[in-house]
Write an enzyme that holds these catalytic residues in place. Structure first.
Site, PDB file in Angstrom:
ATOM      1  N   LYS A   1      36.495  37.358  49.164  1.00  0.00           N
ATOM      2  CA  LYS A   1      36.451  36.057  48.502  1.00  0.00           C
ATOM      3  C   LYS A   1      35.168  35.328  48.859  1.00  0.00           C
ATOM      4  O   LYS A   1      34.622  34.585  48.055  1.00  0.00           O
ATOM      5  CB  LYS A   1      37.647  35.201  48.946  1.00  0.00           C
ATOM      6  CG  LYS A   1      38.933  35.511  48.210  1.00  0.00           C
ATOM      7  CD  LYS A   1      40.145  35.038  49.010  1.00  0.00           C
ATOM      8  CE  LYS A   1      41.004  36.208  49.405  1.00  0.00           C
ATOM      9  NZ  LYS A   1      41.879  35.960  50.555  1.00  0.00           N
TER      10      LYS A   1
ATOM     11  N   LYS B   1      31.365  44.795  50.938  1.00  0.00           N
ATOM     12  CA  LYS B   1      32.824  44.711  51.057  1.00  0.00           C
ATOM     13  C   LYS B   1      33.348  43.662  50.074  1.00  0.00           C
ATOM     14  O   LYS B   1      32.778  42.565  49.979  1.00  0.00           O
ATOM     15  CB  LYS B   1      33.187  44.282  52.488  1.00  0.00           C
ATOM     16  CG  LYS B   1      34.686  44.154  52.717  1.00  0.00           C
ATOM     17  CD  LYS B   1      35.011  43.373  53.982  1.00  0.00           C
ATOM     18  CE  LYS B   1      35.430  41.956  53.655  1.00  0.00           C
ATOM     19  NZ  LYS B   1      36.671  41.481  54.262  1.00  0.00           N
TER      20      LYS B   1
ATOM     21  N   LYS C   1      31.471  33.895  59.444  1.00  0.00           N
ATOM     22  CA  LYS C   1      31.934  32.726  58.688  1.00  0.00           C
ATOM     23  C   LYS C   1      30.950  31.577  58.835  1.00  0.00           C
ATOM     24  O   LYS C   1      30.713  30.829  57.886  1.00  0.00           O
ATOM     25  CB  LYS C   1      33.334  32.324  59.137  1.00  0.00           C
ATOM     26  CG  LYS C   1      34.386  33.284  58.586  1.00  0.00           C
ATOM     27  CD  LYS C   1      35.772  32.962  59.068  1.00  0.00           C
ATOM     28  CE  LYS C   1      36.778  33.955  58.486  1.00  0.00           C
ATOM     29  NZ  LYS C   1      38.072  33.888  59.172  1.00  0.00           N
TER      30      LYS C   1
HETATM   31  P1  ADP Z   1      38.764  38.065  52.215  1.00  0.00           P
HETATM   32  O1  ADP Z   1      37.699  38.798  52.982  1.00  0.00           O
HETATM   33  O2  ADP Z   1      38.617  38.271  50.759  1.00  0.00           O
HETATM   34  O3  ADP Z   1      38.868  36.592  52.592  1.00  0.00           O
HETATM   35  P2  ADP Z   1      41.183  38.322  53.763  1.00  0.00           P
HETATM   36  O4  ADP Z   1      40.426  38.059  55.018  1.00  0.00           O
HETATM   37  O5  ADP Z   1      42.109  37.260  53.263  1.00  0.00           O
HETATM   38  O6  ADP Z   1      40.158  38.740  52.616  1.00  0.00           O
HETATM   39  O7  ADP Z   1      41.999  39.680  53.953  1.00  0.00           O
HETATM   40  C1  ADP Z   1      43.389  39.873  53.830  1.00  0.00           C
HETATM   41  C2  ADP Z   1      43.700  41.333  54.128  1.00  0.00           C
HETATM   42  O8  ADP Z   1      43.060  42.188  53.181  1.00  0.00           O
HETATM   43  C3  ADP Z   1      43.212  41.813  55.509  1.00  0.00           C
HETATM   44  O9  ADP Z   1      44.122  42.735  56.045  1.00  0.00           O
HETATM   45  C4  ADP Z   1      41.906  42.461  55.191  1.00  0.00           C
HETATM   46  O10 ADP Z   1      41.539  43.427  56.147  1.00  0.00           O
HETATM   47  C5  ADP Z   1      42.186  43.097  53.838  1.00  0.00           C
HETATM   48  N1  ADP Z   1      40.944  43.214  53.059  1.00  0.00           N
HETATM   49  C6  ADP Z   1      40.175  42.190  52.618  1.00  0.00           C
HETATM   50  N2  ADP Z   1      39.112  42.652  51.921  1.00  0.00           N
HETATM   51  C7  ADP Z   1      39.193  44.007  51.942  1.00  0.00           C
HETATM   52  C8  ADP Z   1      38.394  45.060  51.390  1.00  0.00           C
HETATM   53  N3  ADP Z   1      37.308  44.801  50.698  1.00  0.00           N
HETATM   54  N4  ADP Z   1      38.788  46.332  51.624  1.00  0.00           N
HETATM   55  C9  ADP Z   1      39.904  46.608  52.333  1.00  0.00           C
HETATM   56  N5  ADP Z   1      40.707  45.660  52.869  1.00  0.00           N
HETATM   57  C10 ADP Z   1      40.365  44.371  52.679  1.00  0.00           C
END
Ligand code: ADP
Ligand code: TRP
Length: 321
Positions: free
Chosen positions: A193, A190, A110
Site C-alpha cells: 500500500k 514488493k 516507514k
Molecule cells: P502493506 O505492505 O501493503 O501495508 P501489510 O503490512 O498490511 O501490507 O501486510 C499484511 C500481511 O500481508 C502481512 O502478513 C504481510 O507480510 C503480507 N504482505 C504484504 N505485502 C505482501 C507482498 N507483496 N507479498 C507477500 N506478502 C505480503
C-alpha cells in the site's frame, strides 16, 4: 495448535496480502485453532482520521469474510475489542531491550516513506508481540516482510521466560510460504500500500482492474522478438492465479515471440478477474448484511477476550501483580 495472524486496516487488501497472508492463513483454518484479527491499534500509527479508520475496519472485515475466512472454524475479531493486549504490551515493553527495536527495518522504512516517527511506530513490534503471545500462539502465517517482527516476538517471549519463569509464554513460529513470500507490485518492487503499486483483491470495476494490469512494468522487447519469461512480472503474477499448464503455455509463447506484452497482460487481467469473481459475489451479499458482520466480530471478540484474560492473568501473577 493455535494459529494466529493479523492485518492492519490501513487500506483495501491487495493480492500481496492475499497470497502472502490471507490465503495461507485460511488454509490453516482446518489444521488447528485459528485466530485472525484486524489490527486497528496498529493502524493508529498511520491512519489518523477516525471515519476512515472505522470504514477501513468494516471493509476489511467484509473482504476477509468474502475471501473465505470461515467464522465457524476461525475466531475473527477487531484487535481493539480485546484491550487486554495493550496491558500486556506495557509489561512486555519492560523486558524489551531498546536495541531490539532500534534494529527493526520496518520502522526505518516507514520513516523514510514520510510517516512521522512516534513512540507508537517505534513500539509497534511490542504490540505485535503482545498480539501473538497473549493467545499462546504456536504458528503465525505472514508474508516475508514480517519475518523480523516475528523474530522480535520470539526474542521478547524468551526474555520474559528468562526473567520470570520457563514456559510462561509460548515461543511462536513464523510460517512463511516460500512461493508467495514476496508478491511483486506493478513496478516490480514488493507490492505494498505504501508504494502505490498494488492490485487490490476487489478493484472497484473491471475497467479499473484492466487499467492497473496494463501498468505492469515490462522491458521494451519488440512485439515480434522472443521474450524472457524468467524475469517477467507478468508471469510472476500470472503464476499465482493460473494452473501449471497455462503458465507453461505462456512461458512457451514468451520464448517463441510474436506477441506484444499487451497480449499477455490481457490474459493476466482476465484470469485475475475470474479468480476473484466468486469472492466478489460473496462480498456484495455481505455488504448488505451488516448485522451478520457485526455479529461475527462480536462473537470473535468474546472468545478471543476470554483466552487473552487467561494469559494476561498468568503474566500479571508472574511479574508480581
Ligand atoms: P502493506 O505492505 O501493503 O501495508 P501489510 O503490512 O498490511 O501490507 O501486510 C499484511 C500481511 O500481508 C502481512 O502478513 C504481510 O507480510 C503480507 N504482505 C504484504 N505485502 C505482501 C507482498 N507483496 N507479498 C507477500 N506478502 C505480503
Ligand atoms: N504487523 C503486521 C502487518 O503489518 C500486522 C500484525 C499486527 C500482525 N499484529 C500481528 C501479524 C500479529 C501477525 C501477528 O502486516
Amino acid at each position: 495448535m493455535r494459529i494466529l495472524s493479523g492485518i492492519q486496516p490501513s487500506g483495501r487488501p491487495h493480492i500481496g496480502n492475499y497470497f502472502g497472508m490471507m490465503e495461507p492463513a485460511m488454509q490453516l483454518q482446518n489444521e488447528g485453532d485459528a485466530f485472525f484479527f484486524i489490527a486497528d491499534y496498529h493502524s493508529l500509527t498511520s491512519t489518523h482520521d477516525p471515519a476512515v479508520l472505522r470504514q477501513n475496519v468494516r471493509d476489511l472485515a467484509i473482504d476477509f469474510l468474502a475471501c473465505g475466512l470461515d467464522p465457524e472454524k476461525a475466531t475473527f475479531w477487531r484487535q481493539s475489542d480485546v484491550p487486554e493486549v495493550t496491558e500486556l504490551t506495557w509489561i512486555l515493553s519492560c523486558v524489551t531491550p531498546m536495541g531490539l527495536l532500534e534494529r527493526c527495518v520496518s520502522y526505518k522504512d516507514k520513516i523514510e516513506q514520510g510517516i512521522k516517527p512516534s513512540h507508537g511506530l517505534f513500539a509497534y513490534p511490542v504490540l505485535q508481540a503482545a498480539d501473538i503471545l497473549i493467545f499462546d500462539s504456536n504458528v503465525v502465517p505472514v508474508g516475508k516482510d514480517q519475518k523480523q517482527h516475528l523474530e522480535v516476538s520470539r526474542d521478547i517471549a524468551m526474555k520474559f521466560n528468562d526473567r520470570y519463569g520457563a514456559d510462561l509464554l509460548v515461543v511462536p513460529e513464523p510460517r512463511i510460504r516460500e512461493t508467495t513470500a514476496t508478491v511483486p507490485g506493478l513496478d516490480g518492487r514488493k507490492m505494498s500500500k505504501s508504494y502505490d503499486n498494488t492490485i487490490n483483491i476487489f478493484e472497484e470495476t473491471k475497467k479499473k482492474l484492466r487499467k492497473k494490469i496494463m501498468k505492469v512494468v515490462t522491458d521494451s522487447t519488440p512485439v515480434e522478438d522472443p521474450k524472457n519469461p524468467d524475469d517477467s512480472y507478468i508471469l510472476q503474477l500470472y503464476q499465482l492465479f493460473a494452473d501449471k499448464e497455462k503458465v507453461a503455455e505462456m512461458e512457451a509463447s514468451f520464448r517463441a515471440g510474436g506477441q506484444g506484452y499487451g497480449y499477455y497482460k490481457q490474459e493476466l487481467f482476465e484470469t485475475i478477474w475470474e479468480f476473484f469473481l466468486p469472492m466478489r459475489a460473496r462480498r456484495e451479499k455481505l455488504e448488505k448484511d451488516s448485522d451478520y458482520v457485526d455479529g461475527v466480530l462480536e462473537e470473535g471478540a468474546k472468545k478471543a477476550r476470554a483466552k487473552a484474560r487467561e494469559v494476561l492473568d498468568r503474566v500479571r501473577n508472574a511479574v508480581g501483580m
